[in-house]
Motif scaffolding. Structure first.
Motif, short mmCIF file in Angstrom:
data_model
loop_
_atom_site.label_atom_id
_atom_site.label_comp_id
_atom_site.label_asym_id
_atom_site.label_seq_id
_atom_site.Cartn_x
_atom_site.Cartn_y
_atom_site.Cartn_z
N ALA A 32 14.27 -10.05 -0.43
CA ALA A 32 14.53 -10.54 -1.79
C ALA A 32 13.33 -10.28 -2.69
N VAL A 33 12.14 -10.54 -2.19
CA VAL A 33 10.94 -10.32 -3.00
C VAL A 33 10.73 -8.83 -3.22
N ARG A 34 10.96 -8.01 -2.19
CA ARG A 34 10.80 -6.56 -2.34
C ARG A 34 11.71 -6.02 -3.45
N GLN A 35 12.95 -6.50 -3.48
CA GLN A 35 13.89 -6.05 -4.50
C GLN A 35 13.43 -6.48 -5.89
N THR A 36 13.02 -7.73 -6.03
CA THR A 36 12.55 -8.23 -7.33
C THR A 36 11.29 -7.51 -7.75
N ALA A 37 10.36 -7.34 -6.83
CA ALA A 37 9.11 -6.64 -7.14
C ALA A 37 9.39 -5.20 -7.54
N GLY A 38 10.36 -4.57 -6.90
CA GLY A 38 10.72 -3.20 -7.26
C GLY A 38 11.22 -3.10 -8.68
#
Length: 146
Positions: free
Chosen positions: A69-75
């Motif tokens: 979830a964080v990887r997607q938001t950070a992306g």
């Protein structure tokens, strides 16, 4: 079937109220973040990274979310120029997330709106009541973690 005790019933009613308030807070957060081009999730990630460069895993642990979830938001934040990636001297496989000037400006914009909103909402309750509520929620969290 197990019956609820008076305390169990009151605790269940507290959970219902907490869920209702959580929904209201999420809606308020979305409204506060929207003018800066953010969502609650994007705002929270920027807020964590504002404390210093962090890996996706570190942000996820801080927020209590999955790395995915964080990887997607950070992306999406990186695609919008609000976060950048930086080499991590401690682990070459886990790059660091860092705020860009654009991300910092968006975060500060939301923080100003949030401060005005929090002051306005809090003005309708006593400081003693707010401190009591905070303590109770903190204690409840400790009970659930332990």
């Amino acid at each position: 079937m197990v019956s609820l005790t008076d305390r169990g019933l009151e605790f269940s009613q507290l959970l219902v109220e907490m869920s209702r308030v959580n929904g209201l807070l999420l809606s308020a957060g979305e409204a506060l973040a929207r003018p800066a081009g953010l969502t609650n999730a994007r705002w929270q990630v920027l807020g964590v990274v504002d404390h210093g460069p962090a890996t996706v895993a570190q942000v996820a642990r801080t927020m209590g979310l999955t790395r995915q979830a964080v990887r997607q938001t950070a992306g999406s934040l990186a695609a919008d120029g609000m976060l950048a990636h930086q080499d991590n001297p401690r682990d070459q496989r886990a790059r660091l997330l860092v705020l860009t000037a654009r991300g910092r400006a968006a975060l500060r914009s939301v923080e100003r709106r949030q401060a005005a909103w929090a002051n306005q909402v809090a003005s309708r309750a006593s400081l003693t009541d707010l401190r009591t509520a905070t303590g109770i929620l903190r204690d409840l969290g400790d009970l659930l973690e332990g």
